[in-house]
Motif scaffolding. Sequence first.
Motif, PDB file in Angstrom:
ATOM      1  N   ALA A 119       0.828  -1.211   0.000  1.00 25.81           N
ATOM      2  CA  ALA A 119       0.000   0.000   0.000  1.00 25.81           C
ATOM      3  C   ALA A 119       0.860   1.258   0.000  1.00 25.81           C
ATOM      4  O   ALA A 119       0.451   2.301   0.479  1.00 25.81           O
ATOM      5  N   GLY A 120       2.055   1.166  -0.572  1.00 24.53           N
ATOM      6  CA  GLY A 120       2.956   2.327  -0.655  1.00 24.53           C
ATOM      7  C   GLY A 120       2.719   3.120  -1.933  1.00 24.53           C
ATOM      8  O   GLY A 120       1.661   3.029  -2.561  1.00 24.53           O
ATOM      9  N   GLY A 121       3.734   3.892  -2.308  1.00 24.07           N
ATOM     10  CA  GLY A 121       3.617   4.765  -3.476  1.00 24.07           C
ATOM     11  C   GLY A 121       3.360   4.007  -4.767  1.00 24.07           C
ATOM     12  O   GLY A 121       2.555   4.432  -5.604  1.00 24.07           O
ATOM     13  N   ALA A 122       4.023   2.874  -4.952  1.00 28.36           N
ATOM     14  CA  ALA A 122       3.857   2.112  -6.190  1.00 28.36           C
ATOM     15  C   ALA A 122       2.439   1.543  -6.268  1.00 28.36           C
ATOM     16  O   ALA A 122       1.783   1.592  -7.317  1.00 28.36           O
ATOM     17  N   ALA A 123       1.943   1.018  -5.145  1.00 32.70           N
ATOM     18  CA  ALA A 123       0.580   0.455  -5.118  1.00 32.70           C
ATOM     19  C   ALA A 123      -0.437   1.538  -5.464  1.00 32.70           C
ATOM     20  O   ALA A 123      -1.409   1.303  -6.190  1.00 32.70           O
ATOM     21  N   ASN A 142      -2.480  -5.758   2.375  1.00 32.49           N
ATOM     22  CA  ASN A 142      -1.249  -5.221   2.952  1.00 32.49           C
ATOM     23  C   ASN A 142      -0.988  -5.768   4.349  1.00 32.49           C
ATOM     24  O   ASN A 142      -1.922  -6.116   5.070  1.00 32.49           O
ATOM     25  N   ARG A 143       0.308  -5.852   4.710  1.00 31.91           N
ATOM     26  CA  ARG A 143       0.718  -6.313   6.042  1.00 31.91           C
ATOM     27  C   ARG A 143       0.021  -5.482   7.105  1.00 31.91           C
ATOM     28  O   ARG A 143      -0.578  -6.015   8.036  1.00 31.91           O
ATOM     29  N   THR A 144       0.079  -4.149   6.971  1.00 26.86           N
ATOM     30  CA  THR A 144      -0.631  -3.263   7.896  1.00 26.86           C
ATOM     31  C   THR A 144      -1.956  -2.895   7.231  1.00 26.86           C
ATOM     32  O   THR A 144      -1.989  -2.078   6.306  1.00 26.86           O
ATOM     33  N   ASN A 147      -3.080   0.733   6.508  1.00 35.50           N
ATOM     34  CA  ASN A 147      -2.518   1.450   5.354  1.00 35.50           C
ATOM     35  C   ASN A 147      -3.260   1.088   4.067  1.00 35.50           C
ATOM     36  O   ASN A 147      -3.463   1.927   3.194  1.00 35.50           O
ATOM     37  N   LEU A 168      -2.883  -9.621   5.126  1.00 39.35           N
ATOM     38  CA  LEU A 168      -2.260 -10.779   4.471  1.00 39.35           C
ATOM     39  C   LEU A 168      -2.650 -12.022   5.261  1.00 39.35           C
ATOM     40  O   LEU A 168      -1.875 -12.566   6.035  1.00 39.35           O
ATOM     41  N   THR A 185       3.716  -5.190  -4.992  1.00 38.62           N
ATOM     42  CA  THR A 185       4.430  -3.906  -4.959  1.00 38.62           C
ATOM     43  C   THR A 185       5.314  -3.792  -3.714  1.00 38.62           C
ATOM     44  O   THR A 185       5.868  -2.732  -3.457  1.00 38.62           O
ATOM     45  N   THR A 186       5.415  -4.878  -2.931  1.00 38.24           N
ATOM     46  CA  THR A 186       6.276  -4.842  -1.739  1.00 38.24           C
ATOM     47  C   THR A 186       7.702  -5.245  -2.133  1.00 38.24           C
ATOM     48  O   THR A 186       7.911  -5.842  -3.189  1.00 38.24           O
ATOM     49  N   PRO A 187       8.679  -4.925  -1.280  1.00 33.71           N
ATOM     50  CA  PRO A 187      10.053  -5.330  -1.615  1.00 33.71           C
ATOM     51  C   PRO A 187      10.362  -6.788  -1.286  1.00 33.71           C
ATOM     52  O   PRO A 187      11.518  -7.202  -1.400  1.00 33.71           O
ATOM     53  N   VAL A 188       9.361  -7.572  -0.909  1.00 31.78           N
ATOM     54  CA  VAL A 188       9.617  -8.978  -0.538  1.00 31.78           C
ATOM     55  C   VAL A 188      10.241  -9.724  -1.726  1.00 31.78           C
ATOM     56  O   VAL A 188       9.709  -9.687  -2.835  1.00 31.78           O
ATOM     57  N   GLN A 196      13.591 -14.866   0.627  1.00 32.82           N
ATOM     58  CA  GLN A 196      12.433 -14.539   1.458  1.00 32.82           C
ATOM     59  C   GLN A 196      11.190 -15.240   0.892  1.00 32.82           C
ATOM     60  O   GLN A 196      10.998 -15.256  -0.332  1.00 32.82           O
ATOM     61  N   ILE A 199       4.748 -13.725  -0.420  1.00 33.87           N
ATOM     62  CA  ILE A 199       3.501 -13.557   0.332  1.00 33.87           C
ATOM     63  C   ILE A 199       2.422 -14.482  -0.230  1.00 33.87           C
ATOM     64  O   ILE A 199       1.591 -15.007   0.498  1.00 33.87           O
TER      65      ILE A 199
END
Length: 274
Positions: A119-123, A142-144, A147, A168, A185-188, A196, A199
């Motif tokens: 849920a950041g800028g890219a999302a 999203n994890r949080t 957000n 998630l 869109t996460t860095p995972v 890693q 998700i």
Amino acid sequence: MGDPVEHSLSPPMHNAAFKHLKMDYVYVPFHVKRDDLGSAIIGARSMGIKGLNITIPHKTEVINYLNEITQAAKLIGAVNTIKFEKKKITGYNTDGMGAVKAIGEKTPINGKKIIIIGAGGAARAISYQLLFSGAGEVLIANRTMENACKLTDDLRGNFNASIGCLGLNEKLNEELNDTDVLVNTTPVGMHPNEDQKPIVTSDMMHRDLVVNDIVYNPLKTGLLKEAEKAGAKTISGTKMLIYQGLESFRIWTGITPPVEIFERALMNGLGYKI
Ligand code: ATR
């Protein structure tokens, strides 16, 4: 312009296209600190620079220095491309467009159910652009969860499509059953964390799913490996990078370079010889 900007792969892509098209232009990275952003933009205009890409952390702050902004960039709240014209400075956002173009090559977007992880800028950029393109249902996972719901509140105010937020958890598993497109869109899974656990794993996917990871290093992320295992279609993160760049190039010059030129320059920049 960005901070940092030294490792950007945009200069090789744009410069390869200028060379291929025999255009007398050059694309140069400028390391600009936050406090200098305004003077750097005014200075660039004064020096007759044609346009700029703006990257992290300036994509929102830069809006203060523009005369005009596209509706999409305004809604997204971020600008990654600037064009200088005689009397005005205009801001655009080509990030979301890049992802949507990449997805659109694998499936029509109109009416589709799409899950975006993160849920950041890219999302934010991608979800807006998908809704502009007629997506039928967009879920932000999203994890949080808070957000994710903040983003969906913003999206709901602007579109009539079905829009929802989730964590998630088990619900994501359920929703994936009839989802058409999944975008991470996460860095995972991003280098150096290639190992890693993704998700979403293959047991949660189906054959008709299109999976796009915006992480491009490594080229085949853990998520994309899981998608292959499930027989789903995959889109590498390089595609978004290439298409957002092609669109910026078009905004500045009116010309769209051959995609292969950008692709080869990017792959070489990432250390793959093609
Ligand atoms: P960008 O602006 O590039 O999209 P960002 O704003 O840093 O990047 O957003 C990163 C997203 O990835 C966030 O949604 C973050 O989740 P939180 O809102 O819970 O922080 C998500 N993210 C980052 N690391 C993660 C991880 N290890 N597992 C799951 N989600 C992660």
